[in-house]
Scaffold this motif. Structure first.
Motif, short mmCIF file in Angstrom:
data_model
loop_
_atom_site.label_atom_id
_atom_site.label_comp_id
_atom_site.label_asym_id
_atom_site.label_seq_id
_atom_site.Cartn_x
_atom_site.Cartn_y
_atom_site.Cartn_z
N TRP A 36 0.84 -1.19 0.00
CA TRP A 36 0.00 0.00 0.00
C TRP A 36 0.88 1.24 0.00
CZ3 TRP A 36 -5.15 -0.10 -0.70
CH2 TRP A 36 -5.82 -1.31 -0.48
N TYR A 37 0.52 2.17 -0.84
CA TYR A 37 1.18 3.47 -0.92
C TYR A 37 0.12 4.54 -0.73
CZ TYR A 37 5.25 1.12 -2.95
OH TYR A 37 6.34 0.31 -3.15
N ARG A 38 0.57 5.75 -0.41
CA ARG A 38 -0.39 6.85 -0.31
C ARG A 38 0.23 8.12 -0.86
NH1 ARG A 38 -0.62 7.52 6.31
NH2 ARG A 38 1.46 8.46 6.58
N VAL A 48 3.47 2.88 2.44
CA VAL A 48 2.83 2.77 3.75
C VAL A 48 3.19 1.43 4.38
CG1 VAL A 48 0.65 2.70 5.00
CG2 VAL A 48 0.92 4.26 3.05
N TYR A 59 6.88 -1.49 7.22
CA TYR A 59 5.98 -0.38 7.48
C TYR A 59 6.73 0.94 7.49
CZ TYR A 59 2.59 -3.84 9.16
OH TYR A 59 1.72 -4.90 9.26
N ALA A 60 6.06 1.99 7.05
CA ALA A 60 6.60 3.33 7.23
C ALA A 60 6.61 3.64 8.73
CB ALA A 60 5.73 4.35 6.49
N VAL A 63 3.41 4.91 10.53
CA VAL A 63 2.23 4.08 10.74
C VAL A 63 2.49 2.85 11.61
CG1 VAL A 63 1.36 4.82 8.49
CG2 VAL A 63 2.49 2.59 8.70
N MET A 82 -6.29 -0.01 9.41
CA MET A 82 -5.77 1.27 9.88
C MET A 82 -6.51 1.68 11.14
SD MET A 82 -5.38 3.29 6.25
CE MET A 82 -7.14 3.37 5.96
N ASP A 89 -2.99 11.22 8.05
CA ASP A 89 -3.13 10.01 7.25
C ASP A 89 -4.01 10.25 6.02
OD1 ASP A 89 -3.35 8.20 10.32
OD2 ASP A 89 -1.61 8.28 8.97
N TYR A 93 -4.98 6.34 -1.23
CA TYR A 93 -4.21 5.13 -0.97
C TYR A 93 -4.26 4.23 -2.20
CZ TYR A 93 -3.61 6.28 3.92
OH TYR A 93 -3.22 6.89 5.11
#
Length: 121
Positions: A36-38, A48, A59-60, A63, A82, A89, A93
């Motif tokens: 997952w990216y955002r 993410v 994980y970043a 988060v 989440m 946030d 996404y």
């Protein structure tokens, strides 16, 4: 061809929770990794969370402890749970899937169309 479809975004108050889903379908021989990216307005797209075919997760820092990535390999689906959401946030996404196709047998990355997550303060 491979299709990637995300769902589960929406509007939530700070401190709330959302669960994103992403399903890959099509000429899939194997899935090497999912993530997952955002991207927030005016910002670059950032990682993410990701998970490899072996189950290793990344994980970043922003988060860690709040988000959890998981998969249902039988359904070629990846989830992002989440919790304790913050206004920062808020972003679109995107799901990214690295797939080895059946024919032609190539490995490539496929992106979903994105789903909006908005966290109000």
């Amino acid at each position: 061809q491979v299709q990637v479809v995300e769902s589960g975004g929406g509007l939530v108050q700070a401190g709330g929770s959302l669960r994103l889903s992403c399903a890959a379908s099509g000429r899939i021989s194997s899935i090497n990794a999912m993530g997952w990216y955002r991207q927030a307005p005016g910002e670059q797209r950032e990682l993410v969370a990701s998970i490899s075919s072996g189950g290793s997760t990344n994980y970043a820092d922003s988060v860690k402890g709040r988000f959890t990535i998981s998969t249902n390999n039988a359904k070629n689906t990846v989830y992002l749970q989440m919790n304790s959401l913050k206004p920062e946030d808020t972003a679109v996404y995107y799901c990214k899937v690295i797939v080895t196709s059946t024919y032609p047998r190539v490995t490539d990355a496929y992106w979903g169309q994105g789903t909006q997550v908005t966290v109000s303060s």
